[in-house]
Design an enzyme around this catalytic site. Structure first.
Site, PDB file in Angstrom:
ATOM      1  N   ILE A 184       0.817  -1.220   0.000  1.00 34.14           N
ATOM      2  CA  ILE A 184       0.000   0.000   0.000  1.00 34.14           C
ATOM      3  C   ILE A 184       0.851   1.271   0.000  1.00 34.14           C
ATOM      4  CG2 ILE A 184      -1.847  -1.279   1.187  1.00 34.14           C
ATOM      5  CD1 ILE A 184      -1.267   0.355   3.711  1.00 34.14           C
ATOM      6  N   LYS A 185       2.139   1.165   0.313  1.00 30.98           N
ATOM      7  CA  LYS A 185       3.089   2.293   0.269  1.00 30.98           C
ATOM      8  C   LYS A 185       2.518   3.578   0.866  1.00 30.98           C
ATOM      9  CE  LYS A 185       6.161  -0.014  -2.481  1.00 30.98           C
ATOM     10  NZ  LYS A 185       5.520  -0.572  -3.677  1.00 30.98           N
ATOM     11  N   ARG A 186       1.784   3.478   1.959  1.00 35.34           N
ATOM     12  CA  ARG A 186       1.250   4.671   2.585  1.00 35.34           C
ATOM     13  C   ARG A 186       2.336   5.399   3.365  1.00 35.34           C
ATOM     14  NH1 ARG A 186      -2.395   3.183  -0.741  1.00 35.34           N
ATOM     15  NH2 ARG A 186      -4.576   2.988  -0.097  1.00 35.34           N
ATOM     16  N   THR A 219       3.437  -2.311   3.246  1.00 37.44           N
ATOM     17  CA  THR A 219       4.605  -1.524   2.854  1.00 37.44           C
ATOM     18  C   THR A 219       4.318  -0.052   3.157  1.00 37.44           C
ATOM     19  OG1 THR A 219       3.760  -1.277   0.591  1.00 37.44           O
ATOM     20  CG2 THR A 219       5.250  -3.123   1.010  1.00 37.44           C
ATOM     21  N   ASP A 238       4.296   5.373  -6.312  1.00 36.16           N
ATOM     22  CA  ASP A 238       4.856   4.041  -6.517  1.00 36.16           C
ATOM     23  C   ASP A 238       5.561   4.039  -7.872  1.00 36.16           C
ATOM     24  OD1 ASP A 238       5.270   1.134  -6.443  1.00 36.16           O
ATOM     25  OD2 ASP A 238       3.673   1.115  -4.954  1.00 36.16           O
TER      26      ASP A 238
END
Lengths: 231, 231
Positions: A104-106, A139, B108
């Site tokens: 999710i790369k938050r 993530t 991303d």
């Protein structure tokens, strides 16, 4: 999360994680035809396709690998039906004993990061705890620094995070390889990641705070493996 | 987006953006009591509270300010009902003529960024275009470099992005102020932001690619204003 992940890697004899990043173009026609006929050219159709396809994938692999990694963006682009499919996929993968890493790369400042940390920590409503997203790990993006990561670390109670250090894309060098104090910037991120995870080291010697390092940079990967023995 | 934003700032004589980052603790009891009675201690109750509260806020301010900025994390922590409230809030704000900046800080590698870009660009399903999220602009994270930002720039057709340069939190200095080539890292990000936006400059001289600079660093804000005259 991390101890179970290591246990499952040993159990299956396999360190691979299967990405669940569905795109309609890569899914068999017969599956799509049925759903488009039933739901029309709608997000509901795509969501039903994703859920059915992921189910088929998981049925084939659940006993061979330790974990799956759904990429939330692929679902989020189809709005609420897409995100419902993301959640259904997580639930099904967990029912088969797989560890789920939500890609999710938050990342944001502390108060906002605390809200995103609900992905692993759940949310409390008038004294009642709800675990709505259910990922075992997620993530996260390091750009905000320690106070932007701390809420995620605090939510690592039996769950985990993987912090982006070096991404796989060509353009990642533009910022991640800027030289600072005699070395590349991403190595500063690496040292922060080790620091963030130092109090969460499990029985097998690895921390609940892991790292994301793109496999397109194998030499950097090896160097980071040495620099971060517990990550 | 940017020309309409400047027009509306002039029209209202007000450059303020109202954040819509609801937290239950800050919302009047009478509103909460009603929803908790109806829906129990559930995400559905909180979502109904957020939607009703935002509606009240928007009704008071829609003719005084140019734009609102909902923080998606506050909604996302309440799962699908929360995100449904985020979308309802956007729809209502737009129906009142407000410009909506979705504070989503997504980022991303390219293929994934292309999926996140659906927030402003919509998504195509079997030849049919769906605009599911409907933000006029979104905030994005620069850490992946140019090829991670390009899909967002490509989606700026009458919409826009604001790229994070310098965040407001104390810990932001850890990475954003690392010295590289004689200046702070965030200034390299600033130069990239100017480059990313240079072909999308509107009638009023500002680009569809804007910048996020935390107001806790007023001197850096002034310096960036000079360094980025079109951002």
């Amino acid at each position: 999360m991390i101890d179970q992940l290591i246990d499952k890697i040993r159990e299956t004899g396999n360190p691979s994680v299967v990405g669940l990043d569905p795109t309609p173009a890569m899914i068999p026609e017969y599956l799509k035809r049925q759903m488009y006929r039933q739901y029309g050219q709608t997000p509901e159709a795509v969501a039903a396709i994703f859920t059915a396809f992921n189910r088929l994938v998981i049925e084939q692999i659940w006993d061979l690998i330790p974990a799956v990694k759904p990429q939330i963006a692929m679902y989020e682009q189809y709005g609420i039906p897409g995100l419902t499919s993301y959640m259904e996929t997580i639930r099904y993968a967990k029912s088969k004993g797989l560890i789920v890493i939500g890609d999710i790369k938050r990342g944001d400042i502390g108060s906002t990061a605390a809200a995103y940390a609900s992905h692993i920590g759940g949310v409390e409503i008038e004294g009642v705890r709800h675990d709505l997203w259910k990922e075992d790990a997620i993530t996260v993006n390091p750009y905000f620094g320690t106070d932007g990561i701390q809420p995620f670390v605090a939510a690592c109670k039996g769950r985990g995070i993987f912090v982006l250090i070096r991404s796989s894309n060509p353009g990642s060098a533009e910022l991640q390889e800027l030289e600072t104090g005699g070395e590349a910037m991403y190595l500063k991120v690496a040292d922060l990641v080790a620091e963030w995870g130092k109090d969460l080291i499990g029985q097998h010697g690895y921390s609940e705070v892991g790292a994301v390092v793109g496999a397109t940079w194998p030499e950097q990967g090896s160097a980071l493996r040495e620099r971060l023995p517990n990550t």
